[in-house]
Design an enzyme around this catalytic site. Sequence first.
Site, mmCIF file in Angstrom:
data_model
loop_
_atom_site.group_PDB
_atom_site.id
_atom_site.type_symbol
_atom_site.label_atom_id
_atom_site.label_comp_id
_atom_site.label_asym_id
_atom_site.label_seq_id
_atom_site.Cartn_x
_atom_site.Cartn_y
_atom_site.Cartn_z
ATOM 1 N N ASN A 41 0.844 -1.203 0.000
ATOM 2 C CA ASN A 41 0.000 0.000 0.000
ATOM 3 C C ASN A 41 0.875 1.247 0.000
ATOM 4 O OD1 ASN A 41 -0.355 -1.416 2.838
ATOM 5 N ND2 ASN A 41 -0.716 0.709 3.358
ATOM 6 N N ASP A 42 0.735 2.138 0.955
ATOM 7 C CA ASP A 42 1.326 3.488 0.861
ATOM 8 C C ASP A 42 2.787 3.571 0.394
ATOM 9 O OD1 ASP A 42 -0.912 3.542 2.453
ATOM 10 O OD2 ASP A 42 0.054 4.476 4.155
ATOM 11 N N GLN A 58 4.690 0.292 1.943
ATOM 12 C CA GLN A 58 4.093 -0.659 2.870
ATOM 13 C C GLN A 58 3.922 -1.991 2.144
ATOM 14 O OE1 GLN A 58 2.397 0.220 6.417
ATOM 15 N NE2 GLN A 58 4.471 0.860 5.967
ATOM 16 N N TRP A 66 -3.270 -7.432 3.020
ATOM 17 C CA TRP A 66 -2.587 -6.629 4.044
ATOM 18 C C TRP A 66 -2.325 -7.486 5.285
ATOM 19 C CZ3 TRP A 66 -3.453 -4.866 9.034
ATOM 20 C CH2 TRP A 66 -2.702 -3.749 9.452
ATOM 21 N N PHE A 101 4.685 0.620 10.216
ATOM 22 C CA PHE A 101 3.713 1.383 9.437
ATOM 23 C C PHE A 101 4.402 2.529 8.693
ATOM 24 C CE2 PHE A 101 -0.830 0.461 11.210
ATOM 25 C CZ PHE A 101 -0.670 -0.877 10.929
ATOM 26 N N SER A 102 3.589 3.311 8.001
ATOM 27 C CA SER A 102 4.115 4.325 7.085
ATOM 28 C C SER A 102 5.001 5.355 7.766
ATOM 29 C CB SER A 102 2.960 5.048 6.391
ATOM 30 O OG SER A 102 2.443 4.202 5.408
ATOM 31 N N ARG A 165 0.272 8.145 13.923
ATOM 32 C CA ARG A 165 1.140 7.448 12.958
ATOM 33 C C ARG A 165 1.532 8.295 11.749
ATOM 34 N NH1 ARG A 165 -3.849 4.701 12.835
ATOM 35 N NH2 ARG A 165 -5.131 5.165 11.010
ATOM 36 N N GLU A 220 -4.696 10.571 7.988
ATOM 37 C CA GLU A 220 -3.529 9.700 7.779
ATOM 38 C C GLU A 220 -2.507 10.408 6.887
ATOM 39 O OE1 GLU A 220 -4.917 5.197 8.220
ATOM 40 O OE2 GLU A 220 -5.536 6.014 6.302
HETATM 41 C C1 FRU Z 1 -2.724 4.556 5.098
HETATM 42 C C2 FRU Z 1 -2.373 3.677 6.303
HETATM 43 C C3 FRU Z 1 -1.452 4.424 7.238
HETATM 44 C C4 FRU Z 1 -0.738 3.304 7.942
HETATM 45 C C5 FRU Z 1 -0.595 2.274 6.855
HETATM 46 C C6 FRU Z 1 -0.660 0.855 7.325
HETATM 47 O O1 FRU Z 1 -3.136 3.860 3.979
HETATM 48 O O2 FRU Z 1 -3.554 3.240 6.940
HETATM 49 O O3 FRU Z 1 -2.112 5.303 8.123
HETATM 50 O O4 FRU Z 1 0.499 3.690 8.462
HETATM 51 O O5 FRU Z 1 -1.617 2.530 5.920
HETATM 52 O O6 FRU Z 1 -0.336 -0.030 6.313
#
Ligand code: FRU
Length: 490
Positions: A41-42, A58, A66, A101-102, A165, A220
């Site tokens: 993801n991110d 991520q 996930w 996490f991110s 986060r 986020e």
């Molecule tokens: C955004 C998010 C972030 C988090 C990450 C977890 O898409 O929810 O806030 O750090 O993805 O994978």
Amino acid sequence: MMMLTINKIEQAQHSLNEAEKKVNHQYRLGYHIMAPANWINDPNGLVQYKGEYHVFYQHHPYDENWGPMHWGHVKSKDLVHWQHLPIALAPGDTFDKDGCFSGSAVDNEGELTLIYTGHNYIDKELDTFFQNQNIAVSKDGITFEKAETNPVIAEPPADSSHHFRDPKVWKHEDFWYMILGNSTKKKEGRVILYRSSNLRKWEYVGVLAKSGGDLGYMWECPDFFELDGKHVLMISPQGIEAKGDSYHNLFQTGYLVGEYNYETNTFHHGSFTELDYGHDFYAVQTLLDDKGRRIAIGWMDMWEANMPTKEDGWCGALTLPRELTLREDKVLMNPVQELTSLRKTQYNMLTNKALSNSYVVEVNEDLLEIQAVFDLADCQASSVGIKIRGINNEETLMCYNLNEQKLLLDCTHSGKEDGVRKVALQAGETLALRIFVDRSSVEVFANEGQATMTSRIYPKESRLGIELFTEGGNVIVKELTYWNLKDIWG
Ligand code: FRU
């Protein structure tokens, strides 16, 4: 019996290498950042280090869904050709038990430093958790060591919820600054600010910006930077209700533009504007490169969307790198100039031609850049547009409605249930659509980034045609050009 401790990174890398062998390639992208296999993801840690661009993301190297987040890693000399590097971060230490996490990255005098959130479940079933901020450093830009002093920020301020986060760190004069995505105990999204002289000890400064009640329960992935004389705060709020043509995805990504004062930590800003109006654009992050450009990359998917590539053993991709500029407090995004190096053969199809109905182009390739320019000056048409990846109800459609002055992207016939997105666009005398088509994505840049729409599409491999059309009257097509593009992975 002797216990063997297998290094977590090696174990994750091994799983990824095995998964890569099983990936089905039908929807694999040709010129976008993806992991070799499994979930991403991110975008994380966008940075230039020793003359190369690094992008992390991520990543769950064990599954196409996930899960415990790792950081995947690619680098590039030119923002076009990317090379996979070993997984950079794996979770499982006392401070990041259930996920890295991110976060972001900085070059701290030759030491590449990652700043990320440790995710720790209290009770996974109940989804109760705590989050903290950590760092990891590298001297070669490939292998990272987590700091012994982690977490560098153990807990959020007293009035905060447990959502704490996505650190974005930058340097301003003598200090490092960190912003975090956060929410109050009353469930209002906000961004909070910390300051440090050494990246290890952080002092809480206060709130940078906050939802006035209508901008969601959690913000986020914040990013904050100067752009053309103003300050821009980018955020990905959760919990904004759909309204008119806006906010139709599960979560949004957008920005606030204003003036910021470092002395007093005051940010006077205008209202929230979405950055991209397609289905799949989230958690954007930026970097300032050595050419002075502010470059943004987003996650080219959306939480809880239909993601058919899971069946193919992979899931998730990042958008093309886009250069940001500010015009009248509006952030414009355009593909970075280097992307023209993807172009192979150029096909000039039309120049200053009157179109009364439609014009079909047979195309044999699936990686394309298309430039379609319509003259709207004396145009009698009610709408003009282009279909890609097929025609006759098998297409992805982009259509400009001259009366409504809206650009529409319709992916109903390319794998999207809720297929239509719209964005207001005052096109004026010319509508110029620059469209990047990859095997399972489309990115539309209208009138030099005045509007951008990004969506994943899942057309059948055989759907390749392009059709230009007009409805309700003639239109002059100033230009229709397309290029087939290089496959950087193939
Ligand atoms: C955004 C998010 C972030 C988090 C990450 C977890 O898409 O929810 O806030 O750090 O993805 O994978």
